[in-house]
Design an enzyme around this catalytic site. Structure first.
Site, PDB file in Angstrom:
ATOM      1  N   GLY A   9       0.826  -1.206   0.000  1.00  0.00           N
ATOM      2  CA  GLY A   9       0.000   0.000   0.000  1.00  0.00           C
ATOM      3  C   GLY A   9       0.857   1.251   0.000  1.00  0.00           C
ATOM      4  CB  ALA A  10       4.357   1.595  -0.903  1.00  0.00           C
ATOM      5  CG  ASN A  86      -0.227   0.769   4.827  1.00  0.00           C
ATOM      6  OD1 ASN A  86      -0.860   1.329   5.702  1.00  0.00           O
ATOM      7  ND2 ASN A  86      -0.256   1.184   3.553  1.00  0.00           N
ATOM      8  CB  SER A 138      -8.262   0.428  11.922  1.00  0.00           C
ATOM      9  OG  SER A 138      -9.168   1.498  12.127  1.00  0.00           O
ATOM     10  CE1 TYR A 151     -10.317  -0.126   7.214  1.00  0.00           C
ATOM     11  CE2 TYR A 151     -11.120   0.760   9.288  1.00  0.00           C
ATOM     12  CZ  TYR A 151     -10.111   0.635   8.351  1.00  0.00           C
ATOM     13  OH  TYR A 151      -8.904   1.258   8.552  1.00  0.00           O
ATOM     14  CB  ALA A 153     -15.236  -7.642  11.035  1.00  0.00           C
ATOM     15  CE  LYS A 155      -7.302  -1.992   8.193  1.00  0.00           C
ATOM     16  NZ  LYS A 155      -5.934  -2.111   7.637  1.00  0.00           N
TER      17      LYS A 155
END
Length: 248
Positions: A9-10, A86, A138, A151, A153, A155
């Site tokens: 995710g860079a 990430n 998160s 989301y 769940a 994380k």
């Protein structure tokens, strides 16, 4: 000591901030993202500064594609020593309106993609008897989030996976920790506030942050750097709350 690191995710946001931080600290960084054009551009900018990076267009939910990118990283830089996992997606959707496909897509990318990333990178660390994995989860997984059940769940699963792997690989010299950010200034955070009229604006949310400022990718990156250092060898299985005091 300079290491070989992968950041997923860079191309933007936290991932870009981490990749820039590590590259400028002298590490060799493989930058991976679904947005091929953006991640290649970011890599080229760092290389123009004299740093060592390579870029790959990768969907972490696609294990075969991810595996090829990791093999190319080994060929370019050597064995993988550090992974900052990430990559992920976020969206708002009321639970009763959520489609099964939307739920599954969130899990495929945020949780199963994390599984792929870590499992494919770990063998090098096991062979070396040293490694660092940092997952980005998160605060939503810690306190819940309305209209983001899928989301939160996913994380939460990242946090549990992190803790399980920390215990499994502790004796092999590998630490596995997670950072669950709260409000961080990224393109994603700006987009989600405009989805519908019920999502709070970032400026309003900042008032709930004890330090009274929004987090920056650099805040997360500096914590990642410490967790990946020799000085953090006794820290594993932990949630490092880089959130301005929102959740303690």
């Amino acid at each position: 000591m300079r290491r070989v690191a992968i950041v997923t995710g860079a191309a933007s946001g936290i991932g870009l901030g981490v990749a820039q931080w590590f590259a400028r600290a002298g590490h060799k960084v493989a930058m991976m993202d679904r947005n091929g054009e953006a991640v290649r551009s970011a890599s080229e900018e760092l290389n123009a500064e004299g740093h060592l990076t390579v870029a790959f267009e990768v969907d972490i939910a696609d294990r075969e594609n991810l595996g090829v990118a990791i093999e190319k990283t080994r060929a370019a830089f050597g064995p993988i020593e550090v992974l900052i996992a990430n990559a992920g997606i976020s969206e708002y959707k009321p639970f009763l309106e959520m489609e099964v496909a939307e739920w599954q897509r969130m899990l495929d990318i945020n949780l199963t993609g994390m599984f792929h990333s870590i499992q494919l990178a770990l063998p090098d660390m096991v062979a070396a008897g040293w490694g660092r994995v940092v997952t980005i989860s998160s605060m939503s997984a810690q306190v819940g989030a309305p209209n983001m059940a899928h989301y939160a769940a996913s994380k939460g699963g990242v946090t549990s996976l992190t803790k399980a792997l920390a215990r499994e690989f502790a004796e092999k010299g590998i630490t596995v920790n997670t950072i669950p950010p709260a409000i961080v200034h990224t393109g994603l955070s700006r987009r989600t506030e405009e989805v519908d009229g019920t999502n709070p604006r970032i400026e309003a949310m900042v008032q709930a942050v004890p330090v009274k400022r929004i987090g920056m990718p650099e805040d997360i990156a500096s914590a990642c750097e410490w967790l990946c250092s020799d000085g953090a060898s006794y820290v594993t299985g932990q949630e490092i709350n880089v959130n301005g005091g929102m959740y303690c």
